[in-house]
Design a protein around this motif. Structure first.
Motif, mmCIF file in Angstrom:
data_model
loop_
_atom_site.group_PDB
_atom_site.id
_atom_site.type_symbol
_atom_site.label_atom_id
_atom_site.label_comp_id
_atom_site.label_asym_id
_atom_site.label_seq_id
_atom_site.Cartn_x
_atom_site.Cartn_y
_atom_site.Cartn_z
ATOM 1 N N ASP A 35 0.816 -1.214 0.000
ATOM 2 C CA ASP A 35 0.000 0.000 0.000
ATOM 3 C C ASP A 35 0.848 1.262 0.000
ATOM 4 O OD1 ASP A 35 -2.644 -1.263 0.275
ATOM 5 O OD2 ASP A 35 -1.929 -1.871 2.254
ATOM 6 N N LEU B 139 1.591 3.286 -6.912
ATOM 7 C CA LEU B 139 1.936 2.974 -5.525
ATOM 8 C C LEU B 139 2.421 4.236 -4.817
ATOM 9 C CD1 LEU B 139 2.366 0.769 -3.379
ATOM 10 C CD2 LEU B 139 4.634 0.374 -4.355
ATOM 11 N N PRO B 140 1.811 4.635 -3.698
ATOM 12 C CA PRO B 140 2.238 5.849 -3.002
ATOM 13 C C PRO B 140 3.684 5.742 -2.517
ATOM 14 C CG PRO B 140 0.078 5.137 -2.222
ATOM 15 C CD PRO B 140 0.612 4.030 -3.071
ATOM 16 N N GLN C 14 -1.836 7.862 3.239
ATOM 17 C CA GLN C 14 -1.454 7.301 1.943
ATOM 18 C C GLN C 14 -2.072 5.928 1.717
ATOM 19 O OE1 GLN C 14 -0.029 9.047 -0.377
ATOM 20 N NE2 GLN C 14 0.125 10.773 1.041
ATOM 21 N N LYS D 232 -4.578 5.034 -1.342
ATOM 22 C CA LYS D 232 -4.287 3.914 -2.246
ATOM 23 C C LYS D 232 -5.483 2.974 -2.323
ATOM 24 C CE LYS D 232 -1.656 0.579 -4.195
ATOM 25 N NZ LYS D 232 -2.336 -0.663 -3.833
ATOM 26 N N ASP E 150 -7.821 2.026 -5.441
ATOM 27 C CA ASP E 150 -8.010 0.630 -5.829
ATOM 28 C C ASP E 150 -9.491 0.294 -5.926
ATOM 29 O OD1 ASP E 150 -5.304 0.223 -5.926
ATOM 30 O OD2 ASP E 150 -5.163 -0.797 -3.996
#
Length: 456
Positions: free
Chosen positions: A199, A228-229, A270, A274, A278
């Motif tokens: 994540d 992706l963060p 974050q 994410k 998603d």
């Protein structure tokens, strides 16, 4: 880059200053002098980003941010809190309220514009996902809050740091809410990030033998890690490199010494973003699937058949291969609906589709053409073999009664099938279907429950 920015501050001079800075970069700026006014503006026409003062009379910035992030319609709007408060506890309070970033006054023009542009890019991506999901009429505005996205499952975080003492402190600080993996080798971290279901990636900007910003750039360039963060951990003197990292697509950063509560809050933000993205991607994927699938039977629909059959015909002609098409109709289906009801009719259609899937190959294309009529396209199959397959399917349908009404009743069901095979280089999908359809009508005239092949 242009976007709609809402500036919220109870001091008019601060509003005018931020408005001038952002307008110079061609942003469309709207202003509000209270939290409630900001919420009213957002309800009327959502903006792309909110710059929010923390200390305001009445509804302060923290509560305003919390209400924005708790609204399913507004929660994806980035919020940057801009305030004179400079204590770590204040930053943590803002982040826990849902703020995406927290900038302390006076804010340099470069830092302000860089952060705004970074979040606007992210917002534009989110808007695109929303639009695609809604085009299929798939509900994406479920009643959930940001907290729901991390309530039951810990975040998965990859820490990239070649100093053991530093990575250990970061991992311990995150452990209460996350599962943390540590990787000291940047080259290996790139592969782990691509293969693992992470994540968040936290990268130390002070890697000894590798440029941390290059790793960030590589993460952004790979398809599997593009979204992706990334959170950078920097030293106080790394301001210029931090700004460069933000320009490369880094999502957030922390400056040493790291406060544990701030680390947790920024990581939580974050991870939630994410998972929200998603969730939208899953909605888009479901929308795309629903666009080509029949929801009742699980077979492909007519739209998919029309586009895919053309490709099959073209490829078969180009490669000199055989191709056959079956048009299948459930006999006397109207009487099933009239006698037993539409629920029973749906049971019959679902069971029919299940038997079709069991009796065709993986390369064959089975579609619901409409109502009780189905089409099966069979690549690399000549007329003789197609007739054998059709006859086997007919027997499988007629040989065992269909259960309806939860198994309480049984119905005998039969089908009629028309068959056509590829007929020369000038063949078209429409012509094949037409010949198969004429053969189907002949099967019905001859008494149903039979297979008829179209004349060559």
């Amino acid at each position: 880059m242009t976007a709609r920015v809402l500036v919220v501050d109870d001091i008019l001079a601060n509003v005018k200053l931020l408005e001038a800075r952002l307008s110079a970069e061609y942003f469309d700026v709207r202003t509000a002098t209270s939290g409630q006014e900001a919420l009213d503006i957002l309800d009327r026409s959502p903006c792309d980003i909110v710059l929010l003062d923390a200390m305001m009379p009445g509804l302060d910035g923290f509560e305003t941010c919390r209400r924005i992030k708790n609204s399913p319609l507004l929660m994806h709007i980035p919020v940057i809190m801009v305030t004179a408060l400079d204590q770590t506890s204040d930053r943590v309070r803002g982040l826990e309220a849902g703020a995406d970033d927290f900038l302390t006054k006076p804010v340099s023009d470069l830092a302000l514009i860089t952060r705004v542009k970074s979040f606007v890019r992210l917002k534009m991506l989110t808007d695109e996902l929303h639009l695609r999901a809604r085009q299929g009429s798939v509900g994406v505005e479920d009643r959930f809050s940001l907290a729901d996205l991390t309530r039951n499952e810990p975040g998965r975080v990859l820490v990239v740091d070649d100093r053991a003492s530093s990575s250990e402190r970061i991992a311990q600080g995150l452990a209460s809410e996350n599962r943390v993996d540590v990787e000291a080798l940047p080259q290996e971290a790139l592969f782990r990030a691509a293969e693992g279901n992470y994540d968040l990636v936290i990268v130390s900007i002070s890697l000894a033998d590798y440029d941390a910003l290059r790793l960030c750039s590589q993460l952004r360039s790979l398809e599997r890690t593009r979204m992706l963060p990334i959170l950078l951990v920097a030293e106080p003197e790394d301001n210029a490199r931090l700004l460069r990292g933000l320009d490369l697509g880094v999502n957030d950063y922390l400056v040493r010494p790291i406060d544990r509560q701030e680390l947790l809050a920024r990581a939580r933000t974050q991870v939630r973003r994410k998972r929200y993205t998603d969730k939208l991607r899953d909605s888009v994927a479901h929308t795309m699937e629903m666009a080509v699938m029949d929801s009742l039977t699980g077979l492909h629909n007519r739209r998919y058949l029309e586009s895919h059959l053309s490709t099959l015909v073209e490829q078969s002609i180009a490669r000199g291969r055989e191709l056959s098409v079956l048009v299948v109709d459930i006999d006397h289906f109207k009487s099933v609906n009239d006698t037993h009801g539409h629920d029973a009719g749906d049971d019959v259609l679902r069971e029919f589709a299940r038997r079709v899937r069991k009796n065709v190959r993986g390369i064959d294309l089975a579609c619901r053409f409409g109502g009780e009529e189905f089409v099966i396209a069979m690549p690399e199959t000549d007329g003789e073999l197609a007739r054998m397959v059709a006859e086997r399917l007919r027997q499988r349908i007629a040989g065992e009664p269909f259960r309806i009404a939860g198994g309480a009743k049984q119905l005998n069901v039969t089908i009629s099938i028309g068959l056509a095979s590829l007929d020369g280089a000038g063949e078209t999908p429409e012509a094949m279907l037409k010949r198969a359809d004429l053969a189907l009508y002949q099967a019905k005239r001859e008494g149903r429950n039979r297979v008829v092949a179209a004349a060559a």
